[in-house]
Scaffold this active site. Sequence first.
Site, PDB file in Angstrom:
ATOM      1  N   LYS A 205      37.874  41.294  42.991  1.00 47.70           N
ATOM      2  CA  LYS A 205      37.853  41.629  44.411  1.00 47.70           C
ATOM      3  C   LYS A 205      38.367  43.049  44.639  1.00 47.70           C
ATOM      4  O   LYS A 205      39.019  43.629  43.786  1.00 47.70           O
ATOM      5  CB  LYS A 205      38.619  40.583  45.221  1.00 47.70           C
ATOM      6  CG  LYS A 205      37.779  39.303  45.328  1.00 47.70           C
ATOM      7  CD  LYS A 205      38.257  38.317  46.338  1.00 47.70           C
ATOM      8  CE  LYS A 205      37.225  37.173  46.398  1.00 47.70           C
ATOM      9  NZ  LYS A 205      37.767  35.956  46.960  1.00 47.70           N
ATOM     10  N   ARG A 241      39.440  30.891  40.203  1.00 45.69           N
ATOM     11  CA  ARG A 241      37.982  31.062  40.172  1.00 45.69           C
ATOM     12  C   ARG A 241      37.694  32.471  39.686  1.00 45.69           C
ATOM     13  O   ARG A 241      38.096  33.433  40.340  1.00 45.69           O
ATOM     14  CB  ARG A 241      37.458  30.839  41.594  1.00 45.69           C
ATOM     15  CG  ARG A 241      35.967  30.985  41.766  1.00 45.69           C
ATOM     16  CD  ARG A 241      35.589  30.774  43.235  1.00 45.69           C
ATOM     17  NE  ARG A 241      34.162  30.973  43.429  1.00 45.69           N
ATOM     18  CZ  ARG A 241      33.592  32.147  43.608  1.00 45.69           C
ATOM     19  NH1 ARG A 241      34.322  33.251  43.626  1.00 45.69           N
ATOM     20  NH2 ARG A 241      32.286  32.241  43.776  1.00 45.69           N
TER      21      ARG A 241
HETATM   22  N1  PMM Z   1      35.501  33.972  46.960  1.00 43.07           N
HETATM   23  C1  PMM Z   1      34.178  34.143  46.947  1.00 43.07           C
HETATM   24  C2  PMM Z   1      33.308  33.041  46.915  1.00 43.07           C
HETATM   25  N2  PMM Z   1      33.790  31.779  46.881  1.00 43.07           N
HETATM   26  N3  PMM Z   1      35.625  30.302  46.838  1.00 43.07           N
HETATM   27  C3  PMM Z   1      36.933  30.100  46.876  1.00 43.07           C
HETATM   28  N4  PMM Z   1      37.428  28.849  46.868  1.00 43.07           N
HETATM   29  N5  PMM Z   1      37.824  31.132  46.920  1.00 43.07           N
HETATM   30  C4  PMM Z   1      37.418  32.437  46.956  1.00 43.07           C
HETATM   31  O1  PMM Z   1      38.273  33.343  47.018  1.00 43.07           O
HETATM   32  C5  PMM Z   1      36.011  32.693  46.929  1.00 43.07           C
HETATM   33  C6  PMM Z   1      35.137  31.577  46.881  1.00 43.07           C
HETATM   34  C7  PMM Z   1      33.617  35.545  46.994  1.00 43.07           C
HETATM   35  O2  PMM Z   1      33.591  36.096  45.725  1.00 43.07           O
HETATM   36  P1  PMM Z   1      32.238  36.299  44.820  1.00 43.07           P
HETATM   37  O3  PMM Z   1      31.196  36.907  45.728  1.00 43.07           O
HETATM   38  O4  PMM Z   1      32.665  37.178  43.711  1.00 43.07           O
HETATM   39  O5  PMM Z   1      31.782  34.973  44.323  1.00 43.07           O
END
Ligand code: PMM
Length: 284
Positions: A205, A241
């Site tokens: 991020k 994650r």
């Molecule tokens: N961040 C993204 C997508 N899904 N789910 C959870 N539970 N927590 C998060 O911080 C989260 C998520 C966005 O990140 P990406 O685009 O790299 O997948």
Amino acid sequence: MTRLLGILNVTPDSFSDGGVWGDTQAAIDRGVELHELGADYVDVGGESTRPGAEPVDPEEERRRVLPVVAGLADRRVPVSIDTMHADVARAALDVGARLVNDVSGGLADSAMAPLIASAGVPYIAMHWRGGADAAPQYRDVVADVKAELKTRVAELLIFGVDPAKLIVDPGLGFAKKNVHNWALLGHLEEFARLGGGVLIGASRKRFVGKLLPPDAPFEDRDAPTAIITALAARSGAWGVRVHDVAASRQALDVWERWRHGAESTREPAALPVGATESVFESAT
Ligand code: PMM
């Protein structure tokens, strides 16, 4: 032990993997690989939540994710479905997903809470203020996010969601400034008490990127992400994650040896493909 969710975005516009895994078979192969590298769940998402991303029609989202979820389930890879839409979650559960990860914590779709309650599956409820573009204004970010998540948890429980299967997530980067993200990480222990555990999504991020030179590639964010994984595990996180599963697996292995000594640790990626582990047996 802290669980690893390996990110598998099947979107044409994912901000960090460029949609490389848009092709179904390539996505399934990548998901199997993530599992073999040590992901306890492969987190399949078909809608980008990056700032400025276009919302995706649930029909299109289903079209993107279902073949991948089904393909991974056939290969006995545990799948979590990353969606705000109850229809997508239901269809994914029908073809073998085992966990629902909802960045809106049930706020985007009123059908989500009843679905989770009746399906009885683990559910990740993230702190959300209406999308990635929502205003990052807080009186005291830790207290405010905690209070808003507490309300969310209470509402989900009214629908009959099992509190032991409810994981909360402070929503790093979602309506959060740099300082907010670090403050939330510094108080992670306090979030674990709101539900059955806490998960964080710090991987690659922007606030992690701020530790690096401005022109550093996304992949350079994987080392600080793995360090965050170790510190999150030390703070008792239920899960993290991440994109780079191998690095975070190593981080967790280091923490396990640090905590228990070399003898008492499972070997890296010791869970064979298809092995099931009760998700909640060591939630704390
Ligand atoms: N961040 C993204 C997508 N899904 N789910 C959870 N539970 N927590 C998060 O911080 C989260 C998520 C966005 O990140 P990406 O685009 O790299 O997948």
